[in-house]
Design an enzyme around this catalytic site. Structure first.
Site, PDB file in Angstrom:
ATOM      1  N   GLU A  45      19.160  55.835 -28.747  1.00  0.00           N
ATOM      2  CA  GLU A  45      18.459  57.306 -28.642  1.00  0.00           C
ATOM      3  C   GLU A  45      17.605  57.027 -27.708  1.00  0.00           C
ATOM      4  O   GLU A  45      16.923  56.431 -27.468  1.00  0.00           O
ATOM      5  CB  GLU A  45      18.582  57.847 -30.125  1.00  0.00           C
ATOM      6  N   LYS A 114      22.064  66.616 -28.269  1.00  0.00           N
ATOM      7  CA  LYS A 114      21.485  66.345 -29.255  1.00  0.00           C
ATOM      8  C   LYS A 114      21.726  67.461 -30.216  1.00  0.00           C
ATOM      9  O   LYS A 114      20.471  68.631 -29.422  1.00  0.00           O
ATOM     10  CB  LYS A 114      20.494  65.974 -29.932  1.00  0.00           C
ATOM     11  N   CYS A 148      21.664  59.938 -33.593  1.00  0.00           N
ATOM     12  CA  CYS A 148      21.159  60.305 -34.808  1.00  0.00           C
ATOM     13  C   CYS A 148      20.922  60.849 -35.723  1.00  0.00           C
ATOM     14  O   CYS A 148      21.938  60.804 -37.031  1.00  0.00           O
ATOM     15  CB  CYS A 148      19.653  60.235 -33.730  1.00  0.00           C
TER      16      CYS A 148
END
Length: 266
Positions: A45, A114, A148
């Site tokens: 990330e 995300k 994540c």
């Protein structure tokens, strides 16, 4: 279909480097990955810039087709290896925590923003994405993207399984003391949704954050078939579509679902 070899690059470790240094390290990792026959290289990330950027996020963010993306595309094409990498994406006045999937010919295959932001830092500096299922095809496999914290929600992984994803690549910046995520949760997600999960973490300390490492490739058997340590690392494992199909035939989770009972979950 033959197995697809994947490389997980856990690095560079330590404090955020310049984008130029990150790209040089990526070029070296891509060269090493290609030498082993890897078809896909996954990185962490916010790989291009480092994670602990504070207010510099807005300055370093670039469009999905910006100069960083162009350099990654050149690296992918030179080494003939697909690359998934994390970066801060600017779209007008908004900044997203994004992951981009570049094919082995240097062509962009997918870009994911995300959807589940973690903690005060991300909530302050990023806009949450609103598209959960982002997929592309590589060597006959359907590859999806999460980032994540996204993978810690079972709904996200299950949605990918129902959409036909074979492999989810997850650029990650997981901090200590949450090692339970790569050690237990990621293999469990792969098992319960019958797919492969490639989890590529950061390592070392950046500002207030100390990243846990432990990048892994988990299979539908619930086993981590590759596992990095806690420092800079490059590990390899195979995504086997034959084993995946066999596992899906034997495991009843997806067949035995009763969606008519799940209304309260929404």
């Amino acid at each position: 279909m033959k197995p697809l070899r994947i490389a997980l690059y856990q690095g560079p470790s330590g404090v955020p480097r310049t984008t130029e240094e990150s790209l040089a390290a990526l070029d070296d990792a891509a060269r090493r990955a290609a030498a082993t026959g890897a078809a896909l290289l996954a990185t962490a990330e916010m790989y291009l810039t480092g994670y602990a950027l504070g207010d510099a996020v807005a300055t370093l963010a670039e469009p999905a087709d910006g100069p960083g993306a162009q350099r990654v595309a050149k690296i992918a094409a030179e080494h003939r290896v697909a690359i998934v990498y994390g970066y801060p994406e600017r779209d007008g006045e908004r900044v997203f925590n994004s992951a981009q999937f570049i094919g082995p010919d240097g062509v962009r295959l997918a870009n994911y923003r995300k959807t589940h932001l973690f903690g005060e830092f991300e909530a302050r500096h990023f806009t949450a994405g609103d598209e959960l299922i982002v997929q592309a095809t590589l060597d006959g496999l359907t590859v999806g993207l999460l980032i994540c914290y996204d993978v810690e929600f079972p709904e996200n992984v299950r949605a990918h399984a129902l959409a036909g994803t074979d492999l989810i690549v997850v650029p990650t910046a997981l901090m200590r003391p949450f090692e339970v995520v790569p050690q237990t949760l990621v293999p469990a997600r792969a098992f319960e949704s019958q797919l492969y999960l490639a989890y590529a973490n950061r390592a070392g300390a950046e500002g207030e954050f100390h990243f846990a490492g432990l990048s892994c490739l988990a299979g539908p058997d619930g086993v981590a078939h590759a596992r990095a340590g806690t420092g800079e690392d490059l590990v390899f494992a195979d995504v086997d579509p034959v084993r995946l199909r066999a596992s899906r035939r034997q495991n009843p989770y997806l067949r035995d679902r009763r969606p008519e009972l799940y209304g309260p979950l929404a």
